[in-house]
Design a protein around this motif. Structure first.
Motif, PDB file in Angstrom:
ATOM      1  N   VAL A  77     -75.770  73.259 -28.166  1.00 26.88           N
ATOM      2  CA  VAL A  77     -74.623  74.017 -27.669  1.00 26.88           C
ATOM      3  C   VAL A  77     -74.071  74.850 -28.814  1.00 26.88           C
ATOM      4  CG1 VAL A  77     -72.303  73.871 -26.687  1.00 26.88           C
ATOM      5  CG2 VAL A  77     -74.049  72.224 -25.984  1.00 26.88           C
ATOM      6  N   ASP A  78     -73.823  76.125 -28.543  1.00 27.29           N
ATOM      7  CA  ASP A  78     -73.144  77.023 -29.476  1.00 27.29           C
ATOM      8  C   ASP A  78     -71.723  77.284 -28.995  1.00 27.29           C
ATOM      9  OD1 ASP A  78     -75.315  77.297 -31.091  1.00 27.29           O
ATOM     10  OD2 ASP A  78     -75.777  79.366 -30.539  1.00 27.29           O
ATOM     11  N   VAL A  79     -70.772  77.241 -29.920  1.00 26.20           N
ATOM     12  CA  VAL A  79     -69.389  77.614 -29.618  1.00 26.20           C
ATOM     13  C   VAL A  79     -68.924  78.610 -30.671  1.00 26.20           C
ATOM     14  CG1 VAL A  79     -67.015  76.829 -29.329  1.00 26.20           C
ATOM     15  CG2 VAL A  79     -68.912  75.376 -28.557  1.00 26.20           C
ATOM     16  N   LYS A  80     -68.520  79.795 -30.228  1.00 32.51           N
ATOM     17  CA  LYS A  80     -67.977  80.790 -31.148  1.00 32.51           C
ATOM     18  C   LYS A  80     -66.490  80.513 -31.343  1.00 32.51           C
ATOM     19  CE  LYS A  80     -71.120  84.691 -30.513  1.00 32.51           C
ATOM     20  NZ  LYS A  80     -71.253  86.134 -30.182  1.00 32.51           N
ATOM     21  N   GLU A 102     -68.276  84.685 -23.395  1.00 33.53           N
ATOM     22  CA  GLU A 102     -68.607  85.208 -24.713  1.00 33.53           C
ATOM     23  C   GLU A 102     -68.646  84.141 -25.804  1.00 33.53           C
ATOM     24  OE1 GLU A 102     -65.837  88.278 -25.581  1.00 33.53           O
ATOM     25  OE2 GLU A 102     -66.771  89.734 -24.232  1.00 33.53           O
ATOM     26  N   ARG A 103     -68.133  82.933 -25.513  1.00 32.09           N
ATOM     27  CA  ARG A 103     -67.961  81.974 -26.600  1.00 32.09           C
ATOM     28  C   ARG A 103     -68.821  80.719 -26.509  1.00 32.09           C
ATOM     29  NH1 ARG A 103     -63.790  83.008 -30.062  1.00 32.09           N
ATOM     30  NH2 ARG A 103     -62.358  84.666 -29.454  1.00 32.09           N
ATOM     31  N   VAL A 104     -69.361  80.405 -25.340  1.00 30.18           N
ATOM     32  CA  VAL A 104     -70.111  79.158 -25.182  1.00 30.18           C
ATOM     33  C   VAL A 104     -71.518  79.461 -24.676  1.00 30.18           C
ATOM     34  CG1 VAL A 104     -70.208  76.899 -24.060  1.00 30.18           C
ATOM     35  CG2 VAL A 104     -67.994  77.877 -24.712  1.00 30.18           C
ATOM     36  N   ARG A 105     -72.461  78.748 -25.236  1.00 33.03           N
ATOM     37  CA  ARG A 105     -73.863  78.958 -24.881  1.00 33.03           C
ATOM     38  C   ARG A 105     -74.611  77.634 -24.986  1.00 33.03           C
ATOM     39  NH1 ARG A 105     -78.083  81.280 -29.278  1.00 33.03           N
ATOM     40  NH2 ARG A 105     -79.867  81.716 -27.937  1.00 33.03           N
ATOM     41  N   ILE A 106     -75.551  77.395 -24.048  1.00 29.33           N
ATOM     42  CA  ILE A 106     -76.412  76.214 -24.070  1.00 29.33           C
ATOM     43  C   ILE A 106     -77.862  76.690 -24.056  1.00 29.33           C
ATOM     44  CG2 ILE A 106     -77.058  74.077 -22.915  1.00 29.33           C
ATOM     45  CD1 ILE A 106     -74.282  74.116 -21.594  1.00 29.33           C
ATOM     46  N   PHE A 107     -78.634  76.267 -25.050  1.00 34.04           N
ATOM     47  CA  PHE A 107     -80.040  76.667 -25.143  1.00 34.04           C
ATOM     48  C   PHE A 107     -80.912  75.421 -25.069  1.00 34.04           C
ATOM     49  CE2 PHE A 107     -84.012  77.655 -27.246  1.00 34.04           C
ATOM     50  CZ  PHE A 107     -84.304  78.936 -26.795  1.00 34.04           C
ATOM     51  N   SER A 108     -81.927  75.464 -24.188  1.00 35.51           N
ATOM     52  CA  SER A 108     -82.848  74.329 -24.043  1.00 35.51           C
ATOM     53  C   SER A 108     -84.284  74.832 -24.031  1.00 35.51           C
ATOM     54  CB  SER A 108     -82.550  73.543 -22.763  1.00 35.51           C
ATOM     55  OG  SER A 108     -82.711  74.367 -21.628  1.00 35.51           O
ATOM     56  N   GLN A 109     -85.198  74.041 -24.593  1.00 37.32           N
ATOM     57  CA  GLN A 109     -86.608  74.425 -24.660  1.00 37.32           C
ATOM     58  C   GLN A 109     -87.474  73.176 -24.657  1.00 37.32           C
ATOM     59  OE1 GLN A 109     -87.987  76.138 -28.422  1.00 37.32           O
ATOM     60  NE2 GLN A 109     -89.127  77.675 -27.289  1.00 37.32           N
ATOM     61  N   VAL A 110     -88.463  73.160 -23.777  1.00 36.10           N
ATOM     62  CA  VAL A 110     -89.449  72.084 -23.771  1.00 36.10           C
ATOM     63  C   VAL A 110     -90.789  72.653 -24.204  1.00 36.10           C
ATOM     64  CG1 VAL A 110     -88.308  70.658 -22.040  1.00 36.10           C
ATOM     65  CG2 VAL A 110     -89.892  72.441 -21.301  1.00 36.10           C
ATOM     66  N   ARG A 111     -91.580  71.800 -24.855  1.00 34.36           N
ATOM     67  CA  ARG A 111     -92.857  72.271 -25.401  1.00 34.36           C
ATOM     68  C   ARG A 111     -93.920  71.211 -25.209  1.00 34.36           C
ATOM     69  NH1 ARG A 111     -91.721  74.770 -30.462  1.00 34.36           N
ATOM     70  NH2 ARG A 111     -91.731  76.683 -29.242  1.00 34.36           N
ATOM     71  N   SER A 112     -95.159  71.680 -24.959  1.00 30.75           N
ATOM     72  CA  SER A 112     -96.323  70.814 -24.849  1.00 30.75           C
ATOM     73  C   SER A 112     -97.397  71.323 -25.803  1.00 30.75           C
ATOM     74  CB  SER A 112     -96.854  70.812 -23.411  1.00 30.75           C
ATOM     75  OG  SER A 112     -98.022  70.025 -23.299  1.00 30.75           O
ATOM     76  N   ALA A 113     -97.877  70.452 -26.692  1.00 31.50           N
ATOM     77  CA  ALA A 113     -98.934  70.796 -27.638  1.00 31.50           C
ATOM     78  C   ALA A 113    -100.075  69.808 -27.454  1.00 31.50           C
ATOM     79  CB  ALA A 113     -98.408  70.750 -29.077  1.00 31.50           C
ATOM     80  N   LEU A 114    -101.276  70.311 -27.186  1.00 27.48           N
ATOM     81  CA  LEU A 114    -102.410  69.472 -26.818  1.00 27.48           C
ATOM     82  C   LEU A 114    -103.610  69.757 -27.704  1.00 27.48           C
ATOM     83  CD1 LEU A 114    -102.152  70.047 -22.953  1.00 27.48           C
ATOM     84  CD2 LEU A 114    -101.056  68.237 -24.295  1.00 27.48           C
ATOM     85  N   GLN A 115    -104.447  68.735 -27.873  1.00 26.44           N
ATOM     86  CA  GLN A 115    -105.663  68.846 -28.686  1.00 26.44           C
ATOM     87  C   GLN A 115    -106.819  68.203 -27.961  1.00 26.44           C
ATOM     88  OE1 GLN A 115    -108.857  67.223 -30.932  1.00 26.44           O
ATOM     89  NE2 GLN A 115    -107.166  65.928 -30.278  1.00 26.44           N
ATOM     90  N   ASN A 116    -107.988  68.835 -28.014  1.00 26.62           N
ATOM     91  CA  ASN A 116    -109.191  68.269 -27.403  1.00 26.62           C
ATOM     92  C   ASN A 116    -110.376  68.464 -28.337  1.00 26.62           C
ATOM     93  OD1 ASN A 116    -107.538  69.632 -24.911  1.00 26.62           O
ATOM     94  ND2 ASN A 116    -108.423  67.659 -24.338  1.00 26.62           N
ATOM     95  N   GLY A 117    -111.108  67.384 -28.610  1.00 28.27           N
ATOM     96  CA  GLY A 117    -112.417  67.490 -29.235  1.00 28.27           C
ATOM     97  C   GLY A 117    -112.499  67.241 -30.718  1.00 28.27           C
ATOM     98  N   ARG A 118    -111.384  67.024 -31.412  1.00 30.29           N
ATOM     99  CA  ARG A 118    -111.470  66.807 -32.857  1.00 30.29           C
ATOM    100  C   ARG A 118    -112.119  65.448 -33.126  1.00 30.29           C
ATOM    101  NH1 ARG A 118    -108.313  65.433 -37.551  1.00 30.29           N
ATOM    102  NH2 ARG A 118    -108.650  67.000 -39.186  1.00 30.29           N
TER     103      ARG A 118
END
Length: 461
Positions: free
Chosen positions: A143-146, A108-124
């Protein structure tokens, strides 16, 4: 060039499995995905989707994983960007964005959140902007700690890389509209109870580079402050905040110098049926080189939502005043700094940003069906000060203006539609025509009015 093909293939496969796996249920997805909580699925039926959103790792089910993601595809068609100043003319390009996140709860007190992202552009034609491309990056890793948890009060400490978004996004936003979102690295203390919450934070800004895992931490304190929210059950909501910012090479028409700026502000707002209002004001002070900073902004957005009328129309009128510099030769800088604003505050692809600006902005929204929503806007734009220029949606200087005595920048006409196929997939399309005003004609030889069109398909799980 590496285009993160393996990452994209994996995410596309997961999305297809989810979309065609049969009847599934979900809560509404949040702008900040780490705000979602899927613990309610603990005792639900053992379906594929439920396993993705709530995967228990022990018999008590208080240690669990939750996965999520997004794929976004956008076609953009711009004619006469920056009023034809670069002589590019017609410029169409394609944007993609993908992300995956994992949310690990360790009791209930510890949490780990991770996120990877890819942003791409073609043709400008003139290459990707900083808001268009970031091939692969760690968007969130914290990391979250309550440290305090009971029925009425909660206190959470968060440390690591994280997205921030507060209020209407006027000053601190993840910048959802553009392809590349913002993130920071630092620490945040969050206290909340019924009808009241407050966050205090100290952050280092992350520089965005276009390659793979090459974003850098600034290694200096760039953003700090506190943001509170009080809920009045019938009257609405009151936000009060203090924000501090430091930039070593801030650019305004007055010049380039080290900036240390403090912002105090408040917002009183209410959305929902009947009378709608969003009132906000902020004052800024500090130093810009050897100059003193004295800047301000005020905004009023008033409207009415007719809940019991066909199409549930809402009619709104918004008016903004945002200070600009009175003279670059005096000892004071009056140019307002919007800090880290969302890209589409004055339209889904605005030509001008919230600096040195007066605008009048009527708009109407309609629910044409349970799945199709429409909004139509007209935005009239003037310079607040004739001794300051026009700025981009990010707050960066676009064109100096002290050489012109013209005030009117131009008029933007916008219409956009949102069609929600279901909770997981939506299509958004819009068109904007920006009719140049006397100021633009004065500072850009042969200036042209601009047309912008986009269509965006998004999937979330």
């Amino acid at each position: 060039m590496l285009k993160s093909s393996y990452f994209i293939s994996c995410l596309s496969g997961i999305l297809m499995i989810i979309l065609f796996s049969g009847k599934i249920s979900a809560q509404s997805f949040k702008l900040l995905r780490y705000d979602e909580n899927y613990e309610y699925l603990k005792d639900s039926a053992d379906t594929f989707y439920n396993k993705v959103k709530f995967l228990p790792l022990n018999n008590e089910k208080n240690i669990y994983l939750s996965f999520g993601g997004e794929a976004r595809y956008e076609y953009v068609d711009f004619n006469n960007e920056d009023w034809g100043r670069l002589n590019i003319g017609h410029n169409n390009f394609f944007l993609q964005r993908y992300d995956l996140h994992a949310d690990l709860h360790l009791g209930e007190r510890v949490r780990i959140f991770s996120q990877v992202r890819s942003a791409l552009q073609n043709g400008r034609k003139n290459g990707p902007r900083g808001i268009d491309e970031d091939e692969l990056s760690i968007q969130n890793l914290f990391v979250d700690v309550k440290v305090l948890k009971n029925q009425d009060k909660n206190l959470v400490v968060r440390v690591g890389r994280q997205e921030l978004d507060y209020g209407s996004g006027r000053l601190i936003s993840v910048r959802e509209g553009p392809n590349v979102r913002l993130s920071f690295t630092g620490a945040k203390l969050m206290y909340y109870q019924k009808d009241f919450s407050i966050d205090a934070f100290a952050m280092m800004a992350d520089s965005i580079n276009a390659g793979v895992f090459d974003n850098k931490i600034s290694k200096q304190l760039n953003l700090w402050g506190a943001y509170s929210k009080i809920i009045f059950q019938k009257a609405g909501n009151l936000d009060m905040y203090y924000l501090g910012i430091r930039r070593d090479d801030a650019v305004f028409e007055a010049g380039i110098a080290k900036e240390k700026r403090h912002t105090f502000g408040a917002r009183f707002w209410k959305y929902g049926g009947g009378f709608i209002y969003n009132l906000e004001a902020a004052y800024q002070f500090g130093t810009f080189g050897d100059k003193a900073i004295r800047a301000w902004t005020g905004s009023a957005d008033l409207g009415y939502l007719f809940e019991n009328v066909k199409f549930k129309p809402s009619i709104n009128l918004r008016n903004d005043y945002i200070s600009g510099d009175r003279s670059k030769d005096d000892n004071t800088l009056q140019t307002f700094n919007p800090l880290y604003p969302k890209g589409g505050y004055f339209g889904f692809s605005p030509q001008i940003g919230p600096v040195n600006l007066i605008d009048i902005h009527p708009y109407v929204t309609l629910d044409l069906s349970s799945k199709l929503k429409m909004q139509a806007d007209v935005v009239f734009n003037w310079r607040y000060s004739l001794q300051d220029g026009v700025y981009r949606p990010s707050g960066a200087l676009n064109r100096p203006g002290s050489s012109s005595d013209k005030r009117y920048i131009g008029t933007a006409y916008l219409t956009n539609f949102t069609y929600s196929f279901n909770k997981y997939m939506a299509l958004v399309s819009g068109i904007q025509y920006f009719r140049k005003g006397a100021f633009i004609e004065d500072i850009i030889p042969g200036a042209k009015s601009g047309i912008f069109y986009n269509i965006r398909l998004g999937f979330k799980f």
